[in-house]
Design an enzyme around this catalytic site. Structure first.
Site, short mmCIF file in Angstrom:
data_model
loop_
_atom_site.label_atom_id
_atom_site.label_comp_id
_atom_site.label_asym_id
_atom_site.label_seq_id
_atom_site.Cartn_x
_atom_site.Cartn_y
_atom_site.Cartn_z
N SER A 142 33.97 39.56 31.35
CA SER A 142 33.13 40.74 31.17
C SER A 142 33.97 41.83 30.54
O SER A 142 35.20 41.85 30.66
CB SER A 142 32.58 41.20 32.52
OG SER A 142 32.02 42.50 32.44
N TYR A 155 33.46 44.02 42.11
CA TYR A 155 33.24 43.15 40.97
C TYR A 155 34.26 43.43 39.86
O TYR A 155 34.84 42.50 39.28
CB TYR A 155 31.82 43.35 40.44
CG TYR A 155 31.46 42.52 39.23
CD1 TYR A 155 31.06 41.20 39.37
CD2 TYR A 155 31.53 43.06 37.95
CE1 TYR A 155 30.73 40.44 38.26
CE2 TYR A 155 31.20 42.31 36.84
CZ TYR A 155 30.80 41.00 36.99
OH TYR A 155 30.49 40.24 35.89
#
Length: 337
Positions: A142, A155
């Site tokens: 990501s 996260y």
């Protein structure tokens, strides 16, 4: 697909979102797919789609936070479908809340699934690939592997950890002259079901930070990375490129920008029950299949020109050199006239 040799591919988090879209795409080329996830309804539906699309599916309910379960699934995969050619780490979970409102047990759970799940999957793959001296591992990353944002501390920490872990592993493989390849695909915001089932203490419904892309965009990038693993990583979406470049050049300015915009950008106008447990501890697709897409189809992009650019950076570089050369020649001609 005529002329293409089918492969045995393991996908974690295969029951929904990016994993589900990737399974569909690889099934269409006739691959043998090992689908790992917790939710049995989602897994069953994903396996049915794979078989209908021309692939072969083996669905195994697994919690990737359990190293023994992951190792057992890898052993079963090879027993039933043959040597693993590609392992795609994709499973994750998250908690949307300020760090001080995330319980230690919740933070640990996110870390175990989202980071350690990748480490356990990678180890299971390497235990089989290294002795054969072949194989590919794709880490689905990501933009948040480089740039943390508010409300997703666990996260973001896990994605940063995956980035560092993968770099260290890549160095070790190079040292050993191994032909096992590991690559990482850094994703933008994607329209997956996670935003409907994620554990959230926010007052309004969680959403990906726009611009939002459909999971099929991510699936195309993963397929390409699996086919071309010599590149250390791929960036998907102009927003990913812009975020990573801005963070490299002006991280303090980006801190302030995200402090100002990051809360509102991750919430819709719809109310949300902050006591909803989400899927942190139990799968949301245990009894109901949620598919690959989330609630943002009307706003999600189906393609990005930047993905082509990321996959063909060599051609772009040659084109830039050619343009620069032509410009220089014109300049010399003008000066000589």
């Amino acid at each position: 697909m005529p002329g293409r040799v089918s492969r045995t591919v393991v996908i974690t988090g295969a029951s929904g979102g990016i994993g589900r879209a990737t399974a569909r795409r690889l099934a269409a080329r006739g691959d043998r797919l090992v689908l790992l996830a917790r939710g049995e309804a989602g897994l069953t539906a994903a396996a049915d789609e794979v078989n209908r699309a021309g692939g072969t599916a083996l669905a195994i309910p697994v919690d990737v936070a359990d190293a023994d379960e992951v190792a057992a699934a890898a052993a079963r995969a090879e027993d039933e479908l043959g040597p693993i050619d590609v392992w795609i780490n994709n499973a994750f979970t998250s908690v949307f809340a300020p760090f001080t409102r995330v319980d230690p047990a919740e933070f640990r759970r996110v870390t175990e699934v989202t980071y350690l799940g990748y480490a356990y999957g990678t180890r299971a793959a390497l235990d089989r690939m290294v002795p054969r001296d072949r194989g590919t591992i794709v880490q689905v990353g990501s933009a948040l592997a480089y740039r943390g944002i508010p409300l997703q501390s666990a996260y973001c920490g896990a994605k940063h950890a995956i980035q560092g872990f993968t770099e260290a592993l890549r160095c070790e493989l190079l040292h050993d002259h191994s032909r096992v390849r590991v690559t990482m695909v850094q994703m933008p915001a994607v329209n997956t079901p996670q935003f409907g089932w994620v554990r959230s203490r926010l007052p309004r419904h969680a959403q990906p930070v726009p611009p939002i892309f459909q999971p099929e965009v991510a699936a195309r990038a993963i397929e390409y990375a699996a086919d071309h693993p010599r590149r250390r990583e791929y960036w998907v979406g102009g927003s990913t490129v812009a975020t990573l470049l801005a963070n490299a050049v002006a991280p303090a300015l980006l801190d302030r920008y995200l402090a100002h915009t990051g809360y509102a950008a991750q919430q819709t106008g719809e109310p949300h029950d902050p006591h909803d447990p989400g899927n942190l501890w139990k799968p949301a697709d245990q009894e109901v299949d949620h598919g690959a897409h989330g609630d943002f189809d009307r706003r999600a992009h189906r393609r990005t020109a930047q993905l082509w650019a990321s996959q063909h950076h060599g051609l772009l570089a040659l084109g830039a050199v050619a343009v620069a050369g032509a410009a220089a020649a014109v300049g010399r001609s003008l000066r000589g006239s």
